[in-house]
Design an enzyme around this catalytic site. Structure first.
Site, PDB file in Angstrom:
ATOM      1  N   GLY A   1      25.325  39.868  35.618  1.00 34.53           N
ATOM      2  CA  GLY A   1      26.634  39.905  34.970  1.00 34.53           C
ATOM      3  C   GLY A   1      27.790  40.141  35.919  1.00 34.53           C
TER       4      GLY A   1
ATOM      5  N   GLU B   1      15.080  40.431  38.766  1.00 37.09           N
ATOM      6  CA  GLU B   1      16.512  40.492  38.502  1.00 37.09           C
ATOM      7  C   GLU B   1      17.130  41.642  39.285  1.00 37.09           C
ATOM      8  OE1 GLU B   1      17.595  38.434  34.587  1.00 37.09           O
ATOM      9  OE2 GLU B   1      17.109  40.498  34.106  1.00 37.09           O
TER      10      GLU B   1
ATOM     11  N   SER C   1      23.329  36.316  37.320  1.00 31.49           N
ATOM     12  CA  SER C   1      24.452  35.407  37.560  1.00 31.49           C
ATOM     13  C   SER C   1      24.028  33.967  37.847  1.00 31.49           C
ATOM     14  CB  SER C   1      25.357  35.948  38.676  1.00 31.49           C
ATOM     15  OG  SER C   1      25.933  37.184  38.277  1.00 31.49           O
TER      16      SER C   1
ATOM     17  N   HIS D   1      13.919  45.052  30.596  1.00 29.93           N
ATOM     18  CA  HIS D   1      15.161  44.542  31.191  1.00 29.93           C
ATOM     19  C   HIS D   1      15.951  45.708  31.792  1.00 29.93           C
ATOM     20  CE1 HIS D   1      19.171  42.845  31.539  1.00 29.93           C
ATOM     21  NE2 HIS D   1      18.575  41.660  31.566  1.00 29.93           N
TER      22      HIS D   1
ATOM     23  N   GLU E   1      18.923  46.520  31.647  1.00 33.49           N
ATOM     24  CA  GLU E   1      19.855  47.184  30.719  1.00 33.49           C
ATOM     25  C   GLU E   1      19.116  48.155  29.805  1.00 33.49           C
ATOM     26  OE1 GLU E   1      21.630  43.532  29.395  1.00 33.49           O
ATOM     27  OE2 GLU E   1      22.553  43.331  31.372  1.00 33.49           O
TER      28      GLU E   1
ATOM     29  N   ASN F   1      18.832  34.674  27.795  1.00 32.25           N
ATOM     30  CA  ASN F   1      18.874  36.016  27.222  1.00 32.25           C
ATOM     31  C   ASN F   1      20.286  36.219  26.667  1.00 32.25           C
ATOM     32  OD1 ASN F   1      18.903  38.741  26.690  1.00 32.25           O
ATOM     33  ND2 ASN F   1      18.718  39.393  28.833  1.00 32.25           N
ATOM     34  N   TRP F   2      20.408  36.132  25.350  1.00 32.04           N
ATOM     35  CA  TRP F   2      21.743  36.204  24.740  1.00 32.04           C
ATOM     36  C   TRP F   2      22.289  37.628  24.716  1.00 32.04           C
ATOM     37  CZ3 TRP F   2      21.417  32.651  19.738  1.00 32.04           C
ATOM     38  CH2 TRP F   2      21.086  31.348  20.141  1.00 32.04           C
ATOM     39  N   LYS F   3      21.444  38.600  24.962  1.00 28.98           N
ATOM     40  CA  LYS F   3      21.845  40.018  24.915  1.00 28.98           C
ATOM     41  C   LYS F   3      22.491  40.339  23.560  1.00 28.98           C
ATOM     42  CE  LYS F   3      22.092  39.961  29.879  1.00 28.98           C
ATOM     43  NZ  LYS F   3      22.596  40.541  31.102  1.00 28.98           N
TER      44      LYS F   3
ATOM     45  N   GLY G   1      21.615  34.960  31.557  1.00 24.32           N
ATOM     46  CA  GLY G   1      22.369  35.737  30.573  1.00 24.32           C
ATOM     47  C   GLY G   1      23.618  34.984  30.134  1.00 24.32           C
ATOM     48  N   GLY G   2      24.743  35.332  30.732  1.00 24.05           N
ATOM     49  CA  GLY G   2      26.052  34.782  30.331  1.00 24.05           C
ATOM     50  C   GLY G   2      26.064  33.268  30.139  1.00 24.05           C
TER      51      GLY G   2
HETATM   52  P1  PGA Z   1      23.491  37.217  33.764  1.00 21.79           P
HETATM   53  O1  PGA Z   1      22.306  38.073  33.093  1.00 21.79           O
HETATM   54  O2  PGA Z   1      22.963  35.797  33.907  1.00 21.79           O
HETATM   55  O3  PGA Z   1      24.639  37.302  32.790  1.00 21.79           O
HETATM   56  O4  PGA Z   1      23.774  37.812  35.081  1.00 21.79           O
HETATM   57  C1  PGA Z   1      20.958  37.856  33.433  1.00 21.79           C
HETATM   58  C2  PGA Z   1      20.074  38.821  32.698  1.00 21.79           C
HETATM   59  O5  PGA Z   1      20.420  39.998  32.589  1.00 21.79           O
HETATM   60  O6  PGA Z   1      18.991  38.459  32.205  1.00 21.79           O
END
Ligand code: PGA
Length: 254
Positions: free
Chosen positions: A170, A164, A210, A94, A96, A9-11, A231-232
């Protein structure tokens, strides 16, 4: 047998050129790894270019969100019909989106239904916030998310769920494999009651929060955990490839 899935997930990161460059670097390495489904979810504006760069590759594409209406006066929104044929998956609900864009119950349910109707595979995200976790409400929150998101969903072809925990996203503070396995077991049981047992047994449920190349083995070595939503670490070609490789090694053994 559930095929493991690692989804990036590149956000809201990468320009179109950066996204193309990222998949250009990852593609040859990821194509060598079989036995794991590989997915990248770039920003909407990069979807076409990333899809074209991945033509003929085993790496799939997905969207990070979508609206539930098929077309009309919804300025700024993207419809499931625009995504169908362009990508295979759509992340829905998600944390966010829940936190910053007020997405909740009914809207998420409508999005899941709209994605399925358009032939997209939803990756439905559920998970508790820190204060809910500390108050011992994880099970209650997660089952609540599922109950509202899965209203009237009968045959969810390709539906994936991602657990999640919000406090792990994050933050560099991942949950433990054991805790996540328990919660994901509960998610499977709840999905079995809400949809049906066979569907829940065959459905992939991912851990997200994470995830790194260093900790992915802890998660995918658990029997209920079928992969990761990353994500990251999905923005770094070497990290993402290493996560997929480790998943193959671990899941290949169990
Ligand atoms: P993260 O994000 O790996 O940067 O913690 C995961 C996500 O929100 O899908």
């Amino acid at each position: 047998m559930r095929l493991p899935l690692i989804a990036g997930n590149w956000k809201m990161n990468t320009t179109v050129d950066e996204g193309v460059s990222l998949v250009t670097r990852m593609r040859p390495l990821l194509d060598k790894i079989n036995g794991v489904e590989k997915l990248v979810c770039p920003p909407f504006v990069s979807l076409v270019a990333v899809r074209d760069t991945l033509a003929g590759s085993t790496v799939k594409t997905g969207a990070q969100n979508m609206y539930f209406e098929e077309k009309g006066a919804y300025t700024g929104e993207i419809s499931p019909l625009m995504l169908a044929g362009l990508c295979e998956y759509a992340i829905i609900g998600h944390s966010e989106r829940r936190q910053y864009f007020q997405e909740a119950g009914e809207m998420i349910n409508r999005k899941v239904k709209a994605a399925l109707k358009a032939g997209l595979k939803p990756i439905l995200c559920v998970g508790e916030r820190l204060e809910e976790n500390e108050a011992g409400k994880t099970a209650e929150v997660v089952t609540g998310h599922l109950k509202s998101a899965l209203v009237d969903i009968k045959s969810p072809d390709g539906l994936v769920i991602a657990y999640e925990p919000v406090w792990a996203i994050g933050t560099g503070k991942a949950a433990t494999g054991k805790q996540s396995n328990e919660t994901i077991g509960l998610i499977r049981e709840t999905a079995g009651k809400l949809i049906d047992k066979a569907t829940a047994r065959d459905m992939r449920i991912l851990y997200g929060g994470s995830v790194t190349a260093e900790n992915i083995a802890e998660f995918v070595s658990q029997p209920e955990i079928d992969g990761g939503l990353v994500g990251g670490a999905s923005l770094k070609a070497d990290q993402f490839v290493a996560i997929v490789q480790k998943t193959k090694e671990v899941k290949g053994r169990i």
